[in-house]
Design a protein around this motif. Structure first.
Motif, PDB file in Angstrom:
ATOM      1  N   GLY A 125       0.790  -1.085  -0.022  1.00  8.08           N
ATOM      2  CA  GLY A 125      -0.166  -0.007  -0.035  1.00  8.08           C
ATOM      3  C   GLY A 125       0.749   1.249   0.073  1.00  8.08           C
ATOM      4  O   GLY A 125       0.463   2.426   0.424  1.00  8.08           O
ATOM      5  N   CYS A 126       2.042   1.408  -0.544  1.00  9.72           N
ATOM      6  CA  CYS A 126       2.996   2.413  -0.511  1.00  9.72           C
ATOM      7  C   CYS A 126       2.522   3.463  -1.772  1.00  9.72           C
ATOM      8  O   CYS A 126       1.813   2.940  -2.537  1.00  9.72           O
ATOM      9  N   SER A 127       2.688   4.557  -1.601  1.00  7.78           N
ATOM     10  CA  SER A 127       2.436   5.730  -2.571  1.00  7.78           C
ATOM     11  C   SER A 127       3.379   5.530  -3.954  1.00  7.78           C
ATOM     12  O   SER A 127       4.309   4.770  -3.831  1.00  7.78           O
ATOM     13  N   ALA A 128       3.119   6.183  -4.725  1.00  9.82           N
ATOM     14  CA  ALA A 128       3.949   6.232  -6.072  1.00  9.82           C
ATOM     15  C   ALA A 128       5.413   6.420  -5.829  1.00  9.82           C
ATOM     16  O   ALA A 128       6.227   5.683  -6.623  1.00  9.82           O
ATOM     17  N   ALA A 183      -2.305 -10.735  -4.371  1.00 12.76           N
ATOM     18  CA  ALA A 183      -2.730  -9.306  -4.360  1.00 12.76           C
ATOM     19  C   ALA A 183      -4.106  -9.019  -4.386  1.00 12.76           C
ATOM     20  O   ALA A 183      -4.979  -9.954  -5.177  1.00 12.76           O
ATOM     21  N   PRO A 185      -7.440  -8.344  -6.176  1.00  9.12           N
ATOM     22  CA  PRO A 185      -7.818  -8.031  -7.620  1.00  9.12           C
ATOM     23  C   PRO A 185      -8.556  -6.681  -7.804  1.00  9.12           C
ATOM     24  O   PRO A 185      -8.666  -6.339  -8.890  1.00  9.12           O
ATOM     25  N   TYR A 194      -0.372  -3.274 -14.394  1.00 14.64           N
ATOM     26  CA  TYR A 194      -0.005  -1.979 -15.290  1.00 14.64           C
ATOM     27  C   TYR A 194       1.359  -1.620 -15.011  1.00 14.64           C
ATOM     28  O   TYR A 194       1.818  -1.296 -16.006  1.00 14.64           O
ATOM     29  N   SER A 201       2.940   7.439 -17.782  1.00 16.18           N
ATOM     30  CA  SER A 201       1.884   8.127 -17.271  1.00 16.18           C
ATOM     31  C   SER A 201       1.831   8.747 -15.860  1.00 16.18           C
ATOM     32  O   SER A 201       2.554   8.048 -15.107  1.00 16.18           O
ATOM     33  N   GLU A 319      -4.654   5.633 -21.942  1.00 12.28           N
ATOM     34  CA  GLU A 319      -3.337   5.416 -22.192  1.00 12.28           C
ATOM     35  C   GLU A 319      -3.028   4.102 -22.719  1.00 12.28           C
ATOM     36  O   GLU A 319      -3.811   3.056 -22.205  1.00 12.28           O
TER      37      GLU A 319
ATOM     38  N   TYR B 100      -4.694   3.858 -11.150  1.00 15.52           N
ATOM     39  CA  TYR B 100      -4.273   2.741 -10.081  1.00 15.52           C
ATOM     40  C   TYR B 100      -3.259   3.373  -9.300  1.00 15.52           C
ATOM     41  O   TYR B 100      -2.004   3.498  -9.917  1.00 15.52           O
ATOM     42  N   GLY B 102      -0.999   6.307  -8.346  1.00 12.86           N
ATOM     43  CA  GLY B 102      -0.614   7.332  -9.074  1.00 12.86           C
ATOM     44  C   GLY B 102      -0.629   7.130 -10.332  1.00 12.86           C
ATOM     45  O   GLY B 102      -0.846   8.206 -11.166  1.00 12.86           O
ATOM     46  N   LYS B 103      -0.534   6.343 -11.009  1.00 12.99           N
ATOM     47  CA  LYS B 103      -0.531   5.852 -12.487  1.00 12.99           C
ATOM     48  C   LYS B 103      -1.883   5.249 -12.951  1.00 12.99           C
ATOM     49  O   LYS B 103      -2.824   5.228 -12.194  1.00 12.99           O
ATOM     50  N   GLY B 104      -1.830   5.032 -14.297  1.00 13.37           N
ATOM     51  CA  GLY B 104      -3.033   4.278 -14.771  1.00 13.37           C
ATOM     52  C   GLY B 104      -3.367   4.668 -16.176  1.00 13.37           C
ATOM     53  O   GLY B 104      -2.600   5.426 -16.756  1.00 13.37           O
ATOM     54  N   GLU B 105      -4.353   4.049 -16.918  1.00 16.42           N
ATOM     55  CA  GLU B 105      -4.794   4.196 -18.088  1.00 16.42           C
ATOM     56  C   GLU B 105      -5.406   5.694 -18.361  1.00 16.42           C
ATOM     57  O   GLU B 105      -5.721   6.006 -19.425  1.00 16.42           O
ATOM     58  N   LYS B 126      -6.778   3.303   0.561  1.00 13.13           N
ATOM     59  CA  LYS B 126      -5.460   2.607   0.529  1.00 13.13           C
ATOM     60  C   LYS B 126      -4.497   3.479   1.390  1.00 13.13           C
ATOM     61  O   LYS B 126      -4.691   4.558   1.645  1.00 13.13           O
ATOM     62  N   GLY B 127      -3.320   2.774   1.844  1.00 14.81           N
ATOM     63  CA  GLY B 127      -2.535   3.747   2.747  1.00 14.81           C
ATOM     64  C   GLY B 127      -1.819   4.932   1.946  1.00 14.81           C
ATOM     65  O   GLY B 127      -1.536   5.768   2.582  1.00 14.81           O
ATOM     66  N   SER B 128      -1.623   4.922   0.678  1.00 17.98           N
ATOM     67  CA  SER B 128      -1.100   5.856  -0.094  1.00 17.98           C
ATOM     68  C   SER B 128      -2.185   7.153  -0.570  1.00 17.98           C
ATOM     69  O   SER B 128      -1.706   7.912  -1.248  1.00 17.98           O
ATOM     70  N   ASP B 132      -1.168   9.941  -3.085  1.00 17.73           N
ATOM     71  CA  ASP B 132      -1.526   9.867  -4.454  1.00 17.73           C
ATOM     72  C   ASP B 132      -2.406  11.076  -5.127  1.00 17.73           C
ATOM     73  O   ASP B 132      -2.401  11.544  -6.078  1.00 17.73           O
ATOM     74  N   TYR B 214     -12.010 -10.713   1.770  1.00 21.26           N
ATOM     75  CA  TYR B 214     -12.427  -9.404   1.452  1.00 21.26           C
ATOM     76  C   TYR B 214     -13.882  -9.497   0.614  1.00 21.26           C
ATOM     77  O   TYR B 214     -14.639  -8.834   0.968  1.00 21.26           O
ATOM     78  N   HIS B 215     -13.839 -10.422   0.049  1.00 23.30           N
ATOM     79  CA  HIS B 215     -15.004 -10.501  -0.854  1.00 23.30           C
ATOM     80  C   HIS B 215     -16.218 -11.356  -0.139  1.00 23.30           C
ATOM     81  O   HIS B 215     -17.301 -11.728  -0.750  1.00 23.30           O
ATOM     82  N   SER B 234      -7.653 -12.398  -0.692  1.00 25.10           N
ATOM     83  CA  SER B 234      -8.334 -11.251  -1.179  1.00 25.10           C
ATOM     84  C   SER B 234      -8.868 -11.325  -2.431  1.00 25.10           C
ATOM     85  O   SER B 234      -9.323 -10.453  -2.792  1.00 25.10           O
ATOM     86  N   LYS B 235      -8.450 -12.280  -3.296  1.00 28.36           N
ATOM     87  CA  LYS B 235      -8.600 -12.253  -4.752  1.00 28.36           C
ATOM     88  C   LYS B 235     -10.223 -12.532  -5.085  1.00 28.36           C
ATOM     89  O   LYS B 235     -10.853 -13.242  -4.091  1.00 28.36           O
ATOM     90  N   GLY B 236     -10.696 -11.931  -6.131  1.00 27.77           N
ATOM     91  CA  GLY B 236     -11.983 -12.135  -6.627  1.00 27.77           C
ATOM     92  C   GLY B 236     -12.462 -13.824  -6.917  1.00 27.77           C
ATOM     93  O   GLY B 236     -13.417 -14.072  -6.557  1.00 27.77           O
ATOM     94  N   PRO B 297     -16.773  -4.821  -5.965  1.00 28.25           N
ATOM     95  CA  PRO B 297     -17.463  -4.611  -4.664  1.00 28.25           C
ATOM     96  C   PRO B 297     -18.280  -3.349  -4.478  1.00 28.25           C
ATOM     97  O   PRO B 297     -17.759  -2.614  -3.558  1.00 28.25           O
TER      98      PRO B 297
END
Lengths: 345, 353
Positions: A125-128, A183, A185, A194, A201, A319, B100, B102-105, B126-128, B132, B214-215, B234-236, B297
């Motif tokens: 759960g760390c930041s970027a 992880a 999902p 990703y 990005s 992206e 996701y 800081g990054k993502g599509e 989330k922790g961050s 973010d 989680y689910h 915790s996976k779906g 969820p």
């Protein structure tokens, strides 16, 4: 006479690739999904340039335009150049050090280590920013481990290094697979996936300097040692006969190349092919003398990745991960280079 | 000479300032207010927000219910089962991509050109998250906010959204609905004798959603989830198990995920060893526009709770599931659910009648 012609040709190739890079840099700043007229891009840059000296010019554009150009586009364009330049330089160095045309920046497991580090950070759960730091450390530690293992093993140093790189790399790949398995999902797994695809990005102005420093620390020694890299490619015994401490030289070159690779991967994620293809392309342009090959690889690498990143952020409304594009463009290009009849230089 | 230059510079700065304030197409930019999101970040947002973007599919379902007409785009294409339910203009909202961390599509320039005045992230923080979202707000100049929502706190989440979007009444209606339904189902869960059950996923039917994962929130709430494993994933797709474990647990009721093996187990001799398959007490989770039990969820799990309670405890759950589903579709998807559509949705989900 022929030596002269060779030198002229090399100089011309370097000048041309430099010019192409500069032109691409400027053009890239005008490309984007947010419409900013070309003239306004020029004026915004002009404004920012003078602002550096505390001077101000009239503002006739909207805030959003300035944000699009200065905080979204510019950092990405600069980062694409830095990463492309670094990966290509590292690739060329590794190919010289190992005297192996198939060597790429991740030959010693750097990408696997970085991927593991990044996945671990995402899972925690760390930041970027910490994802970048974890990835960087992961890459450095992996290569350090490879180096230690190969130093203890008897037999040929170069072969040991490559074998240890493959082993440790696959170990970390397995680790990454396991992290993906556990992880969540809903958001962690897509984040890891990703990251593994590679993307520039979300690059910010503030993230450029921390990446540029380790890159510079590696690139400057590589440029200074590029003539000695030629000696290594003669083979160990010949190089030693010329008074070169091959083990030390090789260690320094690998350290520098690893540093730039780690710095690149940690900000961009795993981007394949650039480090493999660009040195080959450059060899077609300037020959295999590393004195010209290394700078040429750096320039063409930067231009190539910049071009690919332009596609990645402009082709669709969302992206496209750049790692996918480099493979799609890189693989056919490599095949073309292989099939093309070798021209004597 | 120096003075002239200084004067010239001062004049230029003045012009620059004037240029700044006279931004033409932003009349409401002046009227802003502070908004504090669920993780305590205070951001400046326009008084009247008319253009909203979201960060991911979970937020998409939640925010769509409140203000479908203000969305400038969606994070992820709607599931194709949504096409028959959603109005065409909603179904065809442009895809902006998701973030996701800081990054993502999500292409930041696409976001800028969409004119979004705020980007809403919904889910468990989330922790961050602070770092973010701060980074993204700073880079784009658009405020990013996080609204924390779990199935039990949907009401609060909607109130917070109502405050942000300045639509307190509409938000209150949704909040009341969520709180009331959640209270109703938890009340049922408290007084019934819970059924021994398993929730099975995977294309081989050999994955279970384990207790405490989680689910499993709703499954554990409404049933006695027999799948107790050492390390709940915790996976779906849940934890992988083998047939022997399934035979050992031998539940009274089995719920299959929509893309699992519901259709084929009835004729499979091995599966028929299980009590639930022999007795015909196995069901498929309704799928449309999303899986009612989760994935993502989001708020549609309320539908899943209503369905599961009615299925397992018909005496305690004294409501008509069609009426409840139709009310949900009206409130959250802005469409009428016909009886025929409903029957198709729950064809495999309410037992053979």
């Amino acid at each position: 006479m022929t030596a002269d012609r060779g030198r002229n040709r090399r100089t011309a190739a370097l000048l041309i690739s430099g010019g192409v890079l500069l032109a691409l840099f400027l053009v890239s700043l005008t490309l984007g999904r947010y419409p900013v007229p070309l003239w306004d891009v020029v004026r915004i840059l002009w404004h920012r340039f003078w602002a550096l000296f505390g001077l101000s010019t009239p503002v006739v554009w909207t805030d959003a335009m300035e944000i699009a150009v200065i905080s979204v586009r510019l950092p990405r364009v600069v980062m694409a150049c830095l990463v492309g330049c670094s990966l290509s330089a590292a690739g060329a160095t590794f190919q010289g050090v190992f005297r192996n045309p198939m060597a790429s920046p991740d030959i010693l497991g750097a990408s696997s280590g970085a991927a593991f580090g990044a996945a671990l950070a995402i899972l925690l759960g760390c930041s970027a920013r910490f994802v970048t730091i974890f990835a960087f450390l992961g890459a450095i530690l992996t290569v350090a481990l490879v180096f230690l293992i190969s130093a203890r093993a008897p037999g040929l140093r170069v072969v040991n290094l490559i074998l240890a790189g493959i082993m440790v790399g696959s170990l970390f790949s397995a680790g990454t697979s396991y992290l993906k398995l556990v992880a969540d999902p809903a958001n962690q797994l897509p984040a890891i996936t990703y990251w593994l695809l590679g993307s520039l990005s979300g690059t910010r102005l503030a993230s450029i300097l921390p990446a540029a420093i380790p890159m510079a620390l590696g690139l400057v020694p590589l440029l200074l040692l590029r003539w000695r890299l030629n000696l290594l490619s003669l083979g160990d015994s010949e190089a030693r006969a010329l008074g070169v401490n091959t083990d030390l030289l090789r260690a320094v070159l690998i350290l520098c190349a690893t540093l730039v690779t780690a710095a690149s991967i940690s900000v961009s994620g795993v981007i394949g092919w650039v480090g493999l293809v660009i040195p080959h392309l450059s060899r077609k342009l300037v020959g295999s003398d590393n004195r010209a090959l290394l700078p040429c690889s750096m320039l063409t690498g930067a231009a190539f990745l910049l071009l690919v990143d332009d596609v990645s952020r402009n082709l669709l409304a969302t992206e496209i991960p750049i790692g996918i594009l480099t493979a799609v463009i890189g693989a056919p290009f490599f095949i073309y280079l292989l099939l093309r009849k070798e021209k004597t230089l | 000479m120096k003075k002239t230059i200084a004067l010239l510079l001062a004049a230029m700065m003045l012009i620059a300032l004037v240029g700044c304030t006279k931004t033409p197409n932003a009349p409401d930019a002046a009227g802003t207010r502070s908004f504090t999101d669920s993780v305590g970040r205070t951001v400046e947002v326009p008084n009247e927000i008319t253009k909203v973007a979201i960060s991911g599919p979970l937020a998409q379902i939640v925010v769509f219910a409140l203000c479908p007409d203000r969305l400038v785009g969606i994070a992820q294409k709607w599931d194709k089962t949504a096409e028959r339910f959603l109005a065409t203009e909603y179904y065809q909202l442009p895809e902006l991509g998701q973030l996701y961390g800081g990054k993502g599509e999500m292409n930041l320039e696409t976001l800028l050109s969409s004119g979004a005045q705020v980007v809403i992230d919904v889910g468990e923080p989330k922790g961050s998250i602070r770092e973010d979202l701060d980074a993204l707000s700073e880079q784009t100049g658009i405020p990013f906010v996080h609204i924390t929502a779990t199935i039990g706190t949907m009401g609060e989440a909607y109130q917070k959204l109502g405050e942000l979007l300045n639509m307190p009444e509409e938000a209150e209606a949704l909040a009341t609905y969520c709180d009331a339904q959640y209270a109703r189902i938890t009340e049922i869960a408290e007084r019934v004798d819970k059924a021994n059950l398993l929730y099975i996923t995977g294309d081989k039917g050999l994955n279970v959603i384990a207790r405490d994962s989680y689910h499993a929130e709703i499954i554990d709430l409404l049933g006695n989830n027999l799948a107790v494993v050492d390390s709940p994933s915790s996976k779906g797709t849940g934890n992988e198990v083998d047939m022997e474990s399934l035979l050992l647990w031998d539940p009274d009721v089995i719920l299959f995920a929509p893309d699992s093996v519901y259709a084929s187990v009835g004729s499979d001799p091995l599966w028929s060893e299980l009590k639930a398959i022999r007795n015909g007490t196995y069901y498929e989770v309704p799928m449309g526009p999303y899986n009612w039990m989760g994935f993502p969820p989001s708020v549609q799990r309320i539908l899943g709770m209503l369905w599961m309670a009615k299925l397992l405890y018909p005496d305690a759950a004294d409501y008509d599931l069609y009426a409840e589903a139709a009310a949900y579709f009206r409130l959250f998807y802005h469409c009428e659910l016909s009886e025929a559509d409903y029957d198709a949705l729950v064809r495999n989900s309410v037992g053979k009648q």
